[in-house]
Design an enzyme around this catalytic site. Structure first.
Site, PDB file in Angstrom:
ATOM      1  N   SER A 135      27.497  65.001  35.562  1.00 51.43           N
ATOM      2  CA  SER A 135      26.972  66.359  35.590  1.00 51.43           C
ATOM      3  C   SER A 135      27.092  66.889  34.173  1.00 51.43           C
ATOM      4  O   SER A 135      28.195  66.957  33.626  1.00 51.43           O
ATOM      5  CB  SER A 135      27.804  67.201  36.560  1.00 51.43           C
ATOM      6  OG  SER A 135      27.421  68.559  36.503  1.00 51.43           O
ATOM      7  N   LYS A 161      22.683  64.375  36.124  1.00 50.95           N
ATOM      8  CA  LYS A 161      22.427  65.717  36.668  1.00 50.95           C
ATOM      9  C   LYS A 161      22.559  66.708  35.538  1.00 50.95           C
ATOM     10  O   LYS A 161      23.531  66.668  34.781  1.00 50.95           O
ATOM     11  CB  LYS A 161      23.430  66.002  37.782  1.00 50.95           C
ATOM     12  CG  LYS A 161      23.715  67.467  38.090  1.00 50.95           C
ATOM     13  CD  LYS A 161      24.525  67.597  39.373  1.00 50.95           C
ATOM     14  CE  LYS A 161      25.529  68.734  39.310  1.00 50.95           C
ATOM     15  NZ  LYS A 161      26.381  68.783  40.532  1.00 50.95           N
ATOM     16  N   LYS A 163      22.445  70.896  34.499  1.00 48.43           N
ATOM     17  CA  LYS A 163      22.542  72.251  35.022  1.00 48.43           C
ATOM     18  C   LYS A 163      21.350  73.036  34.503  1.00 48.43           C
ATOM     19  O   LYS A 163      21.004  72.931  33.314  1.00 48.43           O
ATOM     20  CB  LYS A 163      23.838  72.905  34.543  1.00 48.43           C
ATOM     21  CG  LYS A 163      25.095  72.227  35.070  1.00 48.43           C
ATOM     22  CD  LYS A 163      25.285  72.505  36.547  1.00 48.43           C
ATOM     23  CE  LYS A 163      26.672  72.094  37.016  1.00 48.43           C
ATOM     24  NZ  LYS A 163      26.867  72.399  38.450  1.00 48.43           N
ATOM     25  N   ASP A 188      20.798  70.991  38.935  1.00 52.37           N
ATOM     26  CA  ASP A 188      21.673  71.830  39.762  1.00 52.37           C
ATOM     27  C   ASP A 188      21.582  73.264  39.237  1.00 52.37           C
ATOM     28  O   ASP A 188      21.899  73.523  38.076  1.00 52.37           O
ATOM     29  CB  ASP A 188      23.119  71.318  39.672  1.00 52.37           C
ATOM     30  CG  ASP A 188      24.089  72.086  40.577  1.00 52.37           C
ATOM     31  OD1 ASP A 188      23.657  73.026  41.268  1.00 52.37           O
ATOM     32  OD2 ASP A 188      25.288  71.729  40.582  1.00 52.37           O
ATOM     33  N   GLU A 213      19.571  70.696  43.368  1.00 47.25           N
ATOM     34  CA  GLU A 213      20.803  71.128  44.041  1.00 47.25           C
ATOM     35  C   GLU A 213      20.914  72.650  44.031  1.00 47.25           C
ATOM     36  O   GLU A 213      20.789  73.290  42.980  1.00 47.25           O
ATOM     37  CB  GLU A 213      22.001  70.484  43.320  1.00 47.25           C
ATOM     38  CG  GLU A 213      23.350  70.758  43.962  1.00 47.25           C
ATOM     39  CD  GLU A 213      24.484  70.007  43.249  1.00 47.25           C
ATOM     40  OE1 GLU A 213      24.206  69.018  42.527  1.00 47.25           O
ATOM     41  OE2 GLU A 213      25.641  70.426  43.402  1.00 47.25           O
ATOM     42  N   ASP A 238      24.958  72.542  48.106  1.00 43.33           N
ATOM     43  CA  ASP A 238      26.349  72.485  47.643  1.00 43.33           C
ATOM     44  C   ASP A 238      27.037  73.755  48.157  1.00 43.33           C
ATOM     45  O   ASP A 238      27.638  73.751  49.257  1.00 43.33           O
ATOM     46  CB  ASP A 238      26.359  72.381  46.102  1.00 43.33           C
ATOM     47  CG  ASP A 238      27.743  72.474  45.473  1.00 43.33           C
ATOM     48  OD1 ASP A 238      28.734  72.720  46.185  1.00 43.33           O
ATOM     49  OD2 ASP A 238      27.862  72.314  44.233  1.00 43.33           O
ATOM     50  N   LYS A 262      32.161  68.302  48.846  1.00 48.52           N
ATOM     51  CA  LYS A 262      33.315  68.599  47.990  1.00 48.52           C
ATOM     52  C   LYS A 262      34.489  68.881  48.911  1.00 48.52           C
ATOM     53  O   LYS A 262      34.391  69.742  49.797  1.00 48.52           O
ATOM     54  CB  LYS A 262      33.044  69.818  47.110  1.00 48.52           C
ATOM     55  CG  LYS A 262      32.039  69.556  45.989  1.00 48.52           C
ATOM     56  CD  LYS A 262      31.837  70.785  45.129  1.00 48.52           C
ATOM     57  CE  LYS A 262      30.817  70.497  44.015  1.00 48.52           C
ATOM     58  NZ  LYS A 262      30.393  71.740  43.340  1.00 48.52           N
ATOM     59  N   GLY A 290      31.780  67.289  42.154  1.00 50.50           N
ATOM     60  CA  GLY A 290      32.992  67.417  41.342  1.00 50.50           C
ATOM     61  C   GLY A 290      33.269  68.864  41.009  1.00 50.50           C
ATOM     62  O   GLY A 290      32.374  69.705  41.063  1.00 50.50           O
TER      63      GLY A 290
END
Ligand code: OSB
Ligand code: MG
Length: 368
Positions: A135, A161, A163, A188, A213, A238, A262, A290
């Site tokens: 990430s 991934k 952000k 995400d 995400e 998520d 998670k 994570g």
């Protein structure tokens, strides 16, 4: 089984580099660690509550309060036959899943150690290694982001991934896709968009992402269903999924095609496994998210990721990506094929480095 004593510690661990998401930037992690003495065998857990209530309402302070003033009193003197029963003991407390998971996962570790088997085995895991992705936080420029991606791919990571947030979304994604046409790429948003942004999010379909995400509200399962009907790209939830019923609702109304698991968000291994089994029966793949964990949380993530429906690479990456020195021995390492070997030692399978933990400890409380 009975928990004789819990030692709560808060350690401070500076990140190698700041981690930026649509909701904020983290430079130093404050991490509550839970050391639980279960019939004389010690298990370790990590609480993934944040420094600020931006990802979820929980913080390090609320978690400390809930563990000390509610979870410990519920647990104290209580006889139970396996770690799988702990989530029921905590059920009277509404929410506060990260606080619960910190304690619950420590008891799972202790039970696996009592039985002298790896935690992965006790959970019913079937993998000997797990696939690892990264990430990557929001970067100061697209160039800086592309350089990071290049580096992680060279290290062998199986999935990238990034952000995104309004103003840093289509351009970075387009450029990465042009530069890396064949990689497994996803984004995400951490709830940074609204249903009115659907036309913009629809444009992401052009980049063949493996998923997007949590684009919409952190508690808005309903709107994700409407969005998913408009998108080719699978939505992965998520923030929205805190328990089995959320997962069931999301799957039933078509709000997602993938779920990010998670431990902290769902309250521990027992609930995670229930959600895992549900998803498996509905052909919804899951992967392990994570929370910038230290080695203890990372080790629990690895154990959970051995369950059979964890079919996509997760956000569980090498200790060295985040910490100059982790608090476990050995550190979590990732092979050049982007895999993490599941340890075969009992419990979480990594040794907490007690001296290092003590030296990083900012506060400590013994519950007995
Ligand atoms: O949304 O997955 C997330 C970190 C903190 C809070 C939320 C998230 C994340 C990450 C980091 O993406 C994943 C990692 O620990 O490597
Ligand atoms: Mg996320």
């Amino acid at each position: 089984m009975r928990v004789r004593k819990v030692i709560l510690r808060e350690i401070h661990l500076p990140l190698i580099a700041p981690f930026q998401t649509s909701f904020g930037t983290t430079t130093l992690r404050r991490i509550p660690l839970i050391e639980a003495d279960v019939d004389g065998v010690v298990g370790w857990g990590e609480c993934t509550a944040g420094e600020d209530p931006y990802y979820s309402y929980e913080t390090v302070e609320t978690a400390w309060h809930i563990i000390r003033d509610f979870l410990w009193p519920a647990l104290k003197g209580r006889e139970f036959s396996s770690a799988a029963e702990v989530s029921e003991i905590f059920a009277q407390v509404r929410g506060h899943n990260m606080a619960k998971a910190g304690v619950e996962t420590a008891i799972w570790d202790a039970e696996a150690k009592q039985k002298n088997i790896p935690l992965a085995k006790l959970l019913g895991g079937t993998r000997e290694e797990i696939g690892s992705g990264v990430s990557i936080g929001i970067q100061p420029s697209i160039e800086a982001l592309a350089a990071k991606v290049e580096k992680e791919l060279a290290a062998g990571y199986q999935r990238i991934k990034i952000k995104i947030k309004p103003g840093f979304d289509l351009d970075p994604t387009r450029i990465l896709r042009q530069r890396f046409p064949r990689i497994r790429l996803m984004v995400d948003a951490n709830s940074a968009y609204t249903p009115e942004d659907a036309p913009l999010l629809k444009k992401l379909d052009a980049f063949f992402l493996i998923m997007i995400e949590q684009p919409l509200g952190h508690d808005d399962i309903y709107s994700h269903a409407a969005l998913q009907r408009q998108l080719e790209t699978p939505i992965c939830l998520d923030e929205c999924i805190h328990d089995y019923e959320h997962a069931r609702a999301a799957i039933e109304i078509g709000a997602c095609k993938i779920i990010n698991m998670k431990l902290g968000r769902v309250g521990g291994h027992t609930e995670a496994r229930k959600i895992h089994d549900l998803c498996q029966s509905k052909s919804i793949p899951v992967w392990c998210g994570g929370m910038l964990e230290s080695g203890i949380g990372r080790a629990h993530n690895i154990a959970m990721s051995t369950l059979p429906n964890f079919t996509l690479p997760g956000d569980v990456s090498a200790s060295r990506r985040y910490w100059t020195e982790d608090i476990i021995e050995p550190e979590v390492e990732v092979s050049s094929r982007g895999t993490i070997r599941v340890p075969s030692a009992p419990g979480i399978g990594y040794l907490p480095r007690l001296e290092r933990i003590e030296s990083l400890t900012q506060r400590r409380e013994v519950l007995e």
